[in-house]
Design a protein around this motif. Structure first.
Motif, PDB file in Angstrom:
ATOM      1  N   VAL A  27      -4.490  -5.524  -3.801  1.00 45.30           N
ATOM      2  CA  VAL A  27      -3.472  -5.456  -2.754  1.00 45.30           C
ATOM      3  C   VAL A  27      -3.228  -6.860  -2.216  1.00 45.30           C
ATOM      4  CG1 VAL A  27      -2.976  -4.641  -0.428  1.00 45.30           C
ATOM      5  CG2 VAL A  27      -4.008  -3.107  -2.111  1.00 45.30           C
ATOM      6  N   ALA A  28      -4.306  -7.582  -2.003  1.00 48.22           N
ATOM      7  CA  ALA A  28      -4.182  -8.949  -1.492  1.00 48.22           C
ATOM      8  C   ALA A  28      -3.309  -9.763  -2.440  1.00 48.22           C
ATOM      9  CB  ALA A  28      -5.558  -9.581  -1.360  1.00 48.22           C
TER      10      ALA A  28
ATOM     11  N   VAL B  90      -6.620   2.683  -0.933  1.00 43.71           N
ATOM     12  CA  VAL B  90      -7.157   1.353  -1.207  1.00 43.71           C
ATOM     13  C   VAL B  90      -8.671   1.456  -1.230  1.00 43.71           C
ATOM     14  CG1 VAL B  90      -7.135  -1.027  -0.490  1.00 43.71           C
ATOM     15  CG2 VAL B  90      -5.202   0.439   0.043  1.00 43.71           C
ATOM     16  N   VAL B  91      -9.252   1.093  -2.355  1.00 42.40           N
ATOM     17  CA  VAL B  91     -10.691   1.233  -2.513  1.00 42.40           C
ATOM     18  C   VAL B  91     -11.352  -0.093  -2.892  1.00 42.40           C
ATOM     19  CG1 VAL B  91     -10.367   3.605  -3.252  1.00 42.40           C
ATOM     20  CG2 VAL B  91     -10.449   1.776  -4.937  1.00 42.40           C
ATOM     21  N   ALA B  92     -12.664  -0.080  -2.897  1.00 40.83           N
ATOM     22  CA  ALA B  92     -13.401  -1.300  -3.214  1.00 40.83           C
ATOM     23  C   ALA B  92     -13.380  -1.583  -4.704  1.00 40.83           C
ATOM     24  CB  ALA B  92     -14.830  -1.158  -2.737  1.00 40.83           C
TER      25      ALA B  92
ATOM     26  N   VAL C 285       0.822  -1.206   0.000  1.00 42.82           N
ATOM     27  CA  VAL C 285       0.000   0.000   0.000  1.00 42.82           C
ATOM     28  C   VAL C 285       0.856   1.256   0.000  1.00 42.82           C
ATOM     29  CG1 VAL C 285      -1.692   1.315   1.300  1.00 42.82           C
ATOM     30  CG2 VAL C 285      -1.911  -1.156   1.129  1.00 42.82           C
ATOM     31  N   SER C 286       1.944   1.201   0.746  1.00 34.89           N
ATOM     32  CA  SER C 286       2.797   2.391   0.813  1.00 34.89           C
ATOM     33  C   SER C 286       3.439   2.691  -0.526  1.00 34.89           C
ATOM     34  CB  SER C 286       3.865   2.190   1.886  1.00 34.89           C
ATOM     35  OG  SER C 286       4.795   1.207   1.466  1.00 34.89           O
ATOM     36  N   ARG C 287       3.424   1.737  -1.433  1.00 38.60           N
ATOM     37  CA  ARG C 287       4.026   1.954  -2.755  1.00 38.60           C
ATOM     38  C   ARG C 287       3.039   2.463  -3.783  1.00 38.60           C
ATOM     39  NH1 ARG C 287       7.087  -2.885  -1.564  1.00 38.60           N
ATOM     40  NH2 ARG C 287       9.227  -2.247  -1.134  1.00 38.60           N
ATOM     41  N   ILE C 288       1.779   2.563  -3.401  1.00 40.94           N
ATOM     42  CA  ILE C 288       0.805   3.082  -4.360  1.00 40.94           C
ATOM     43  C   ILE C 288       1.083   4.568  -4.531  1.00 40.94           C
ATOM     44  CG2 ILE C 288      -1.623   3.465  -4.838  1.00 40.94           C
ATOM     45  CD1 ILE C 288      -2.265   1.175  -2.939  1.00 40.94           C
ATOM     46  N   PRO C 289       1.343   4.977  -5.775  1.00 39.98           N
ATOM     47  CA  PRO C 289       1.663   6.390  -6.029  1.00 39.98           C
ATOM     48  C   PRO C 289       0.457   7.289  -5.771  1.00 39.98           C
ATOM     49  CG  PRO C 289       1.786   5.071  -8.054  1.00 39.98           C
ATOM     50  CD  PRO C 289       1.311   4.168  -6.997  1.00 39.98           C
TER      51      PRO C 289
ATOM     52  N   VAL D 284      -5.043   4.495  -7.252  1.00 44.12           N
ATOM     53  CA  VAL D 284      -5.661   3.679  -6.218  1.00 44.12           C
ATOM     54  C   VAL D 284      -5.568   2.207  -6.589  1.00 44.12           C
ATOM     55  CG1 VAL D 284      -7.310   5.455  -5.552  1.00 44.12           C
ATOM     56  CG2 VAL D 284      -7.904   3.810  -7.335  1.00 44.12           C
ATOM     57  N   ALA D 285      -5.725   1.346  -5.603  1.00 46.60           N
ATOM     58  CA  ALA D 285      -5.718  -0.093  -5.858  1.00 46.60           C
ATOM     59  C   ALA D 285      -6.882  -0.687  -5.072  1.00 46.60           C
ATOM     60  CB  ALA D 285      -4.400  -0.696  -5.391  1.00 46.60           C
ATOM     61  N   THR D 286      -7.409  -1.788  -5.549  1.00 42.30           N
ATOM     62  CA  THR D 286      -8.535  -2.398  -4.856  1.00 42.30           C
ATOM     63  C   THR D 286      -8.003  -3.329  -3.774  1.00 42.30           C
ATOM     64  OG1 THR D 286      -8.674  -4.382  -6.213  1.00 42.30           O
ATOM     65  CG2 THR D 286      -9.775  -2.418  -7.035  1.00 42.30           C
ATOM     66  N   TYR D 287      -8.840  -3.641  -2.817  1.00 39.91           N
ATOM     67  CA  TYR D 287      -8.443  -4.543  -1.729  1.00 39.91           C
ATOM     68  C   TYR D 287      -7.965  -5.865  -2.328  1.00 39.91           C
ATOM     69  CZ  TYR D 287     -10.626  -1.179   1.336  1.00 39.91           C
ATOM     70  OH  TYR D 287     -10.936  -0.025   1.989  1.00 39.91           O
TER      71      TYR D 287
END
Length: 101
Positions: A25-26, A55-57, A11-15, A19-22
């Motif tokens: 990320v998983a 992080v979004v749905a 998550v800390s690497r998401i610029p 955004v990225a979804t849960y």
DNA sequence: AAACTGACCAACG
DNA sequence: CCGTTGGCCAGTT
């Protein structure tokens, strides 16, 4: 390494501005089907003061923010992401690591 | 140690 | 487009 730590690293690497979804990320953290667990982890993380709001749905929804979804939306807005009616506009294009199709 | 709880998600109806 | 259902997995009780 604990799953929790890998999640936080990913998550800390998401610029900013993306955004990225849960689920994504998983997957990036090594447990493709642990989207739900990612949620619990980020919730505790927020309680520790780490604003993991990128992080979004899946589907463009905001997901949650421990009852502070408004704040989450504000943070995203500050990064240029438009949220309207609880949905991220042009969700697909803000997606990271790859906008997909 | 066992049960409960959710910042989830895809598939149906 | 909404509500339900079943599967999932780390954290909390």
């Amino acid at each position: 390494m604990l799953f929790r730590d890998r999640v936080l690293q990913v998550v800390s690497r998401i610029p900013p501005g993306r955004v990225a979804t849960y689920g994504d990320v998983a997957r990036m953290a090594g447990r493709a089907r642990a989207a739900r667990a990612v949620g619990t982890i980020l919730r505790t993380a927020t309680r520790r003061g780490l604003p993991y709001h990128r992080v979004v749905a899946a589907g463009g929804g905001l997901g949650g923010y421990g009852g502070h979804a408004e704040f989450k939306a504000a943070l995203l807005a500050a990064e240029g992401i438009v949220v309207r009616k609880g949905r991220i506009q042009q969700f697909r294009q803000h997606l990271w690591p790859s906008p997909g199709k």
